[in-house]
Motif scaffolding. Structure first.
Motif, PDB file in Angstrom:
ATOM      1  N   ALA A  27       9.684   3.744  -4.935  1.00 57.19           N
ATOM      2  CA  ALA A  27       9.349   3.644  -3.679  1.00 57.19           C
ATOM      3  C   ALA A  27       8.025   4.451  -3.186  1.00 57.19           C
ATOM      4  CB  ALA A  27      10.576   4.383  -3.012  1.00 57.19           C
ATOM      5  N   PHE A  28       7.823   5.480  -3.850  1.00 58.51           N
ATOM      6  CA  PHE A  28       6.256   6.018  -3.556  1.00 58.51           C
ATOM      7  C   PHE A  28       5.093   5.170  -4.011  1.00 58.51           C
ATOM      8  CE2 PHE A  28       8.773  10.354  -3.926  1.00 58.51           C
ATOM      9  CZ  PHE A  28       8.733  10.234  -2.615  1.00 58.51           C
ATOM     10  N   LEU A  29       5.148   4.435  -5.188  1.00 55.93           N
ATOM     11  CA  LEU A  29       4.370   3.369  -5.513  1.00 55.93           C
ATOM     12  C   LEU A  29       4.031   2.352  -4.666  1.00 55.93           C
ATOM     13  CD1 LEU A  29       4.901   3.507  -9.398  1.00 55.93           C
ATOM     14  CD2 LEU A  29       3.013   4.405  -8.213  1.00 55.93           C
ATOM     15  N   TRP A  30       5.317   1.845  -4.073  1.00 56.80           N
ATOM     16  CA  TRP A  30       5.440   0.664  -3.260  1.00 56.80           C
ATOM     17  C   TRP A  30       4.747   1.231  -2.042  1.00 56.80           C
ATOM     18  CZ3 TRP A  30       7.982  -4.175  -4.312  1.00 56.80           C
ATOM     19  CH2 TRP A  30       8.079  -4.832  -3.283  1.00 56.80           C
ATOM     20  N   ASP A  31       4.939   2.209  -1.331  1.00 63.25           N
ATOM     21  CA  ASP A  31       4.595   2.784  -0.246  1.00 63.25           C
ATOM     22  C   ASP A  31       2.945   3.117  -0.291  1.00 63.25           C
ATOM     23  OD1 ASP A  31       4.888   3.631   2.637  1.00 63.25           O
ATOM     24  OD2 ASP A  31       4.571   5.751   1.971  1.00 63.25           O
ATOM     25  N   GLY A  32       2.645   3.617  -1.453  1.00 66.42           N
ATOM     26  CA  GLY A  32       1.119   3.887  -1.505  1.00 66.42           C
ATOM     27  C   GLY A  32       0.571   2.681  -1.480  1.00 66.42           C
ATOM     28  N   ASN A  33       1.180   1.710  -2.205  1.00 67.07           N
ATOM     29  CA  ASN A  33       0.214   0.233  -2.365  1.00 67.07           C
ATOM     30  C   ASN A  33       0.214  -0.182  -1.091  1.00 67.07           C
ATOM     31  OD1 ASN A  33      -0.979  -1.887  -3.954  1.00 67.07           O
ATOM     32  ND2 ASN A  33       0.822  -3.114  -3.528  1.00 67.07           N
ATOM     33  N   SER A  34       1.332  -0.184  -0.275  1.00 69.22           N
ATOM     34  CA  SER A  34       1.085  -0.823   1.065  1.00 69.22           C
ATOM     35  C   SER A  34       0.284   0.010   2.139  1.00 69.22           C
ATOM     36  CB  SER A  34       2.718  -0.690   1.658  1.00 69.22           C
ATOM     37  OG  SER A  34       2.713  -1.104   3.117  1.00 69.22           O
ATOM     38  N   TRP A  35       0.183   1.204   1.680  1.00 74.01           N
ATOM     39  CA  TRP A  35      -0.804   1.991   2.506  1.00 74.01           C
ATOM     40  C   TRP A  35      -2.122   1.699   2.158  1.00 74.01           C
ATOM     41  CZ3 TRP A  35      -4.761   5.776   1.339  1.00 74.01           C
ATOM     42  CH2 TRP A  35      -5.006   6.071   2.623  1.00 74.01           C
ATOM     43  N   LYS A  36      -2.438   1.551   0.959  1.00 75.95           N
ATOM     44  CA  LYS A  36      -3.778   1.195   0.463  1.00 75.95           C
ATOM     45  C   LYS A  36      -4.296  -0.293   0.943  1.00 75.95           C
ATOM     46  CE  LYS A  36      -4.607  -0.729  -3.172  1.00 75.95           C
ATOM     47  NZ  LYS A  36      -4.355  -1.527  -4.600  1.00 75.95           N
ATOM     48  N   ARG A  92      -4.870  -0.189   4.676  1.00 72.21           N
ATOM     49  CA  ARG A  92      -6.322   0.657   5.072  1.00 72.21           C
ATOM     50  C   ARG A  92      -7.495  -0.358   4.752  1.00 72.21           C
ATOM     51  NH1 ARG A  92      -7.761   5.064   0.749  1.00 72.21           N
ATOM     52  NH2 ARG A  92      -8.271   3.013  -0.171  1.00 72.21           N
ATOM     53  N   ASN A  93      -7.294  -1.039   3.578  1.00 69.32           N
ATOM     54  CA  ASN A  93      -8.211  -2.028   3.299  1.00 69.32           C
ATOM     55  C   ASN A  93      -8.477  -3.232   4.424  1.00 69.32           C
ATOM     56  OD1 ASN A  93      -9.163  -0.610   1.388  1.00 69.32           O
ATOM     57  ND2 ASN A  93      -7.650  -1.851  -0.231  1.00 69.32           N
ATOM     58  N   GLU A  94      -7.367  -3.272   5.086  1.00 69.18           N
ATOM     59  CA  GLU A  94      -7.305  -4.692   5.855  1.00 69.18           C
ATOM     60  C   GLU A  94      -7.801  -4.118   7.281  1.00 69.18           C
ATOM     61  OE1 GLU A  94      -4.008  -7.107   8.370  1.00 69.18           O
ATOM     62  OE2 GLU A  94      -3.508  -6.450   6.600  1.00 69.18           O
ATOM     63  N   TYR A  95      -7.593  -3.084   7.712  1.00 69.94           N
ATOM     64  CA  TYR A  95      -8.093  -2.449   9.012  1.00 69.94           C
ATOM     65  C   TYR A  95      -9.479  -1.764   9.061  1.00 69.94           C
ATOM     66  CZ  TYR A  95      -3.901  -4.274  11.060  1.00 69.94           C
ATOM     67  OH  TYR A  95      -2.829  -5.044  11.186  1.00 69.94           O
ATOM     68  N   ARG A  96      -9.727  -1.502   7.776  1.00 68.15           N
ATOM     69  CA  ARG A  96     -11.070  -0.736   7.717  1.00 68.15           C
ATOM     70  C   ARG A  96     -12.289  -1.638   7.692  1.00 68.15           C
ATOM     71  NH1 ARG A  96     -12.504   2.644   2.346  1.00 68.15           N
ATOM     72  NH2 ARG A  96     -11.501   0.941   1.393  1.00 68.15           N
ATOM     73  N   PRO A  97     -13.465  -1.513   8.523  1.00 65.53           N
ATOM     74  CA  PRO A  97     -14.486  -2.494   8.456  1.00 65.53           C
ATOM     75  C   PRO A  97     -14.908  -2.805   6.961  1.00 65.53           C
ATOM     76  CG  PRO A  97     -14.924  -0.775   9.734  1.00 65.53           C
ATOM     77  CD  PRO A  97     -13.658  -0.485   9.280  1.00 65.53           C
ATOM     78  N   LYS A  98     -15.273  -4.237   6.871  1.00 64.66           N
ATOM     79  CA  LYS A  98     -15.826  -4.490   5.752  1.00 64.66           C
ATOM     80  C   LYS A  98     -17.275  -3.860   5.265  1.00 64.66           C
ATOM     81  CE  LYS A  98     -12.228  -7.159   4.989  1.00 64.66           C
ATOM     82  NZ  LYS A  98     -11.173  -6.477   4.747  1.00 64.66           N
ATOM     83  N   ASP A  99     -18.120  -4.034   6.294  1.00 62.25           N
ATOM     84  CA  ASP A  99     -19.436  -3.461   6.319  1.00 62.25           C
ATOM     85  C   ASP A  99     -19.463  -2.044   7.032  1.00 62.25           C
ATOM     86  OD1 ASP A  99     -22.108  -3.134   5.854  1.00 62.25           O
ATOM     87  OD2 ASP A  99     -23.020  -4.651   7.049  1.00 62.25           O
TER      88      ASP A  99
END
Length: 146
Positions: free
Chosen positions: A105-114, A117-124
């Motif tokens: 569960a912690f690995l799944w949640d950590g991967n989802s959070w990552k 974060r990568n989806e909503y963080r600006p690319k540049d």
């Protein structure tokens, strides 16, 4: 060499190995050796060849299943858990299963959070970064002297 217990029962600390116990030891040794050789063979196969992602995940899954089977057999034989009553087995297995579930569960949640974060963080980050305003010191070049 005898030991007397409080209940009056006589126990012997070590008994001579019987033919049945020798057969059980050889069976355990051979089974664990075969599983280990299969795991190592699959690991070397992954290292030596280049498979696709699906094949690699399948081989890793097989290795995990073999490792869990080996762990179950070791606990059953060497910790004598296979000879215990069902409630004692559940006392050990249920917390272990919960612990494994927590890890997954912690690995799944950590991967989802990552991923979020990568989806909503600006690319540049340079393009969207706040530019710092130059400090206005009132020097000679800015008309500070009259």
């Amino acid at each position: 060499m005898e030991h007397q217990t409080f209940g009056g029962e006589v126990t012997y600390p070590h008994s001579a190995p019987t033919d049945d116990s020798k057969k059980r030891i050889w069976k355990t040794t051979i089974l664990l050796s075969v599983i280990t050789v299969i795991e190592l063979g699959l690991g070397y196969l992954l290292y030596a060849t280049d498979f696709g992602d699906t094949a690699v995940m399948m081989i890793k899954g097989i290795i995990i299943i073999l490792s869990l089977a080996k762990a179950f057999y070791i606990v059953s034989i060497f910790m004598h858990l296979g000879d215990e009553i069902r409630n004692m087995i559940m006392t050990i297995v249920v917390p272990l299963a919960l612990f494994i579930w927590f890890i997954v569960a912690f690995l799944w949640d950590g991967n989802s959070w990552k991923n979020l974060r990568n989806e909503y963080r600006p690319k540049d980050p340079v393009k969207y970064e706040q530019k710092a305003e130059p400090a206005h010191g009132g020097g000679a070049h800015e008309g500070g002297l009259k």
